[in-house]
Scaffold this motif. Sequence first.
Motif, mmCIF file in Angstrom:
data_model
loop_
_atom_site.group_PDB
_atom_site.id
_atom_site.type_symbol
_atom_site.label_atom_id
_atom_site.label_comp_id
_atom_site.label_asym_id
_atom_site.label_seq_id
_atom_site.Cartn_x
_atom_site.Cartn_y
_atom_site.Cartn_z
ATOM 1 N N CYS A 24 2.138 -7.275 0.217
ATOM 2 C CA CYS A 24 1.532 -6.058 0.739
ATOM 3 C C CYS A 24 2.083 -5.778 2.135
ATOM 4 O O CYS A 24 2.200 -6.686 2.962
ATOM 5 C CB CYS A 24 0.013 -6.228 0.792
ATOM 6 S SG CYS A 24 -0.853 -4.828 1.508
ATOM 7 N N SER A 25 2.419 -4.544 2.411
ATOM 8 C CA SER A 25 2.946 -4.173 3.722
ATOM 9 C C SER A 25 1.844 -4.057 4.767
ATOM 10 O O SER A 25 2.128 -4.001 5.962
ATOM 11 C CB SER A 25 3.703 -2.849 3.622
ATOM 12 O OG SER A 25 2.834 -1.836 3.164
ATOM 13 N N ARG A 26 0.593 -4.042 4.354
ATOM 14 C CA ARG A 26 -0.524 -3.890 5.294
ATOM 15 C C ARG A 26 -1.111 -5.222 5.736
ATOM 16 O O ARG A 26 -1.391 -5.413 6.910
ATOM 17 C CB ARG A 26 -1.610 -3.030 4.666
ATOM 18 C CG ARG A 26 -1.121 -1.636 4.396
ATOM 19 C CD ARG A 26 -2.162 -0.796 3.740
ATOM 20 N NE ARG A 26 -1.585 0.501 3.412
ATOM 21 C CZ ARG A 26 -2.196 1.418 2.726
ATOM 22 N NH1 ARG A 26 -3.412 1.205 2.278
ATOM 23 N NH2 ARG A 26 -1.595 2.559 2.473
ATOM 24 N N LEU A 64 -0.415 0.385 -3.373
ATOM 25 C CA LEU A 64 0.920 0.374 -2.776
ATOM 26 C C LEU A 64 1.858 1.377 -3.437
ATOM 27 O O LEU A 64 2.671 1.995 -2.770
ATOM 28 C CB LEU A 64 1.508 -1.033 -2.856
ATOM 29 C CG LEU A 64 0.663 -2.131 -2.193
ATOM 30 C CD1 LEU A 64 1.279 -3.488 -2.451
ATOM 31 C CD2 LEU A 64 0.518 -1.865 -0.708
#
Length: 75
Positions: A24-26, A64
Amino acid sequence: MVFFCFLVDTREMVRSSKPAAGICSRCGGGASVADMETATRFCYVPVYRRTWRAIICTFCGALLKSYYRRHLRRP
C-alpha cells in the motif's frame, strides 16, 4: 396529508479476496485483489447490483485500484 419516506443507501461488500504482490502506498501494508459488489437499496429493497474487481490494502482498507468490467465470472 401524505407522508413519503425515501430511504436510499449503497453498500459495498467484499465477496472474495486473494493476496496480491505489492504494498500500500499509504500505510505500507500488504495488498489483495478482491471481488467487490455494490448494492443500491431503496427502502431496504435491492434495486441495483454491480460486481467489480479492486486492489485493496489488507491493513488500512484503502482502495488502491479498481477495475470495472461488464461481466465478471462468478465462482
